[in-house]
Design a protein around this motif. Structure first.
Motif, short mmCIF file in Angstrom:
data_model
loop_
_atom_site.label_atom_id
_atom_site.label_comp_id
_atom_site.label_asym_id
_atom_site.label_seq_id
_atom_site.Cartn_x
_atom_site.Cartn_y
_atom_site.Cartn_z
N TRP A 189 43.47 39.79 33.57
CA TRP A 189 43.91 41.15 33.30
C TRP A 189 45.18 41.54 34.05
O TRP A 189 45.58 42.70 34.01
CB TRP A 189 42.80 42.15 33.62
N GLN A 190 45.81 40.57 34.73
CA GLN A 190 47.08 40.88 35.39
C GLN A 190 48.13 41.25 34.34
O GLN A 190 48.35 40.53 33.37
CB GLN A 190 47.59 39.67 36.20
N GLY A 191 48.76 42.41 34.51
CA GLY A 191 49.78 42.86 33.57
C GLY A 191 49.24 43.45 32.29
O GLY A 191 50.03 43.89 31.44
N ARG A 192 47.93 43.49 32.13
CA ARG A 192 47.37 44.02 30.89
C ARG A 192 47.34 45.54 30.94
O ARG A 192 47.10 46.15 31.98
CB ARG A 192 45.96 43.48 30.68
N TRP A 195 40.90 41.55 45.90
CA TRP A 195 42.05 41.55 45.00
C TRP A 195 42.04 40.31 44.12
O TRP A 195 41.77 39.19 44.58
CB TRP A 195 43.35 41.55 45.81
N SER A 197 38.45 45.15 37.08
CA SER A 197 39.59 45.85 37.66
C SER A 197 39.13 47.23 38.11
O SER A 197 38.01 47.65 37.75
CB SER A 197 40.74 45.96 36.65
N ARG A 211 44.04 47.92 39.14
CA ARG A 211 44.21 46.80 40.06
C ARG A 211 43.13 45.76 39.80
O ARG A 211 41.95 46.00 40.12
CB ARG A 211 44.13 47.32 41.50
N ASP A 259 44.07 37.42 41.97
CA ASP A 259 45.38 36.78 42.14
C ASP A 259 46.17 36.85 40.83
O ASP A 259 45.75 37.46 39.85
CB ASP A 259 45.22 35.34 42.63
N GLU A 260 47.33 36.18 40.84
CA GLU A 260 48.22 36.26 39.67
C GLU A 260 47.64 35.58 38.44
O GLU A 260 48.13 35.77 37.32
CB GLU A 260 49.59 35.66 40.00
N MET A 261 46.57 34.79 38.61
CA MET A 261 45.95 34.12 37.48
C MET A 261 44.83 34.96 36.84
O MET A 261 44.23 34.53 35.86
CB MET A 261 45.36 32.77 37.94
N HIS A 262 44.59 36.12 37.39
CA HIS A 262 43.55 36.97 36.82
C HIS A 262 43.90 37.30 35.36
O HIS A 262 45.04 37.62 35.03
CB HIS A 262 43.44 38.28 37.63
#
Length: 327
Positions: free
Chosen positions: A265-268, A258, A213, A283, A260-263
């Motif tokens: 660390w999304q939302g972490r 970028w 990120s 990001r 995607d939503e499956m990363h």
């Protein structure tokens, strides 16, 4: 005893390399910098206060230090509080112990004993020593150990006036056992509470990790959040870089995409720094770019405690080739 808690410790200013003799008054002394908590001990048969750098009392968490302090003559000692385990200084165990109180702290004192690595003596029954030169204070401290007045759980911090020996202490092999680097002091320096009058050089070594990120723009990141995979295939955060130069930002940003939503660390949420409650606005990016960095030797369970410095992209290394991180 003239000195009473709280007392501001004298501090050190970071430098990238060992300075020359003219950097501080009277020539230079070099001391090992253990990986622990800075602590000032007010000892004597009628008191035992173990003060942290910020003035709090560490005594309840480390009762073995207090017990040993109460049988000493009146002394004020400056040093580094550490816990050793399996041949190295264990900062994680030291952190855990700092939260214990009562019976839990007493049990921990038996199973994971703490030591105070002493590098200065600031007061005795004969009066305070703050205005004495370092060389005189060091000689007095060495005498306290030589005469058997100080012994376990107290240890004398290794010191030298030999620059070659000090350079050897910056080898990453010393970092592996818990020596973070070297503190440099002037032989003629007095002790100046609260002033950054000493110098500190951290041992550093290079390593690799994948960019998971970024902060700033993906195409021109400000800092990189780095990760390695664990044995279960999870991408674990291991380090954050210091701010990148413009050249480095362009070099890395040209290779990032970028996530995607499956990363993973999304939302972490990531802490902005060790001990900080502030979080980073980051990001996630596709984790396929490996970079090399340098960091100091303060690494806890595979995670660098302090910001690391970006060196270069490693196109010749894939994320799967990186060492696994566990713990």
């Amino acid at each position: 005893m003239a000195l009473t808690p709280p007392l501001q410790p004298m501090l050190a200013e970071a430098r990238p390399t060992l300075p020359r003799d003219s950097a501080l008054p009277g020539g230079l002394a070099f001391e090992q910098k253990p990986d622990g908590y800075r602590a000032i001990l007010f000892a004597g048969r009628d008191r035992a206060v173990l003060q942290s750098r910020n003035g709090s009392d560490l005594g309840p968490a480390f009762p073995e230090i207090g017990a040993a302090a109460r049988v000493l003559p009146p002394l004020v000692l400056d040093g580094e509080l550490v816990v050793a385990a399996e041949g190295h200084l264990d900062f994680g165990e030291l952190q855990r112990r700092s939260r214990y109180r009562g019976a839990t702290a007493r049990n921990a004192a038996r199973t994971a004993s703490a030591h105070l690595i002493v590098f200065d003596v600031l007061d005795t029954a004969d009066g305070p020593l703050l205005d004495q030169p370092y060389q005189a204070r060091r000689a007095l401290l060495e005498g306290l150990f030589a005469d058997g007045i100080l012994g376990p759980p107290f240890a004398l911090c290794p010191a030298t006036t030999d620059r070659t020996t000090a350079s050897d202490w910056l080898d990453p092999a010393w970092g592996a056992v818990g020596i973070e680097g070297v503190v440099v002091k002037g032989l003629a320096q007095t002790y100046q509470p609260g002033r950054r009058g000493w110098l500190k050089v951290r041992a550093r070594a290079s390593a690799e990790a994948v960019v998971g990120s970024v902060t700033g723009r993906v195409t021109a990141p400000s800092t990189l959040l780095l990760g390695r995979y664990d044995s279960d295939g999870r991408l674990r955060f291991v380090a954050r870089t210091a701010p990148l130069s413009r050249t480095a930002s362009r070099e890395v940003g040209a290779r990032l995409y970028w996530g995607d939503e499956m990363h993973p660390w999304q939302g972490r949420r990531f802490s902005a720094g060790w001990g900080s409650k502030e979080t980073i606005d980051h990001r996630p990016v596709v984790p396929d770019v490996v970079v090399e960095f340098t960091g100091d030797t303060a690494v806890d369970a595979g995670r660098w405690r302090h910001p690391v410095r970006y060196l270069r992209v490693r196109d010749d290394v894939s994320p799967e080739q990186l060492p696994l991180v566990d713990g």
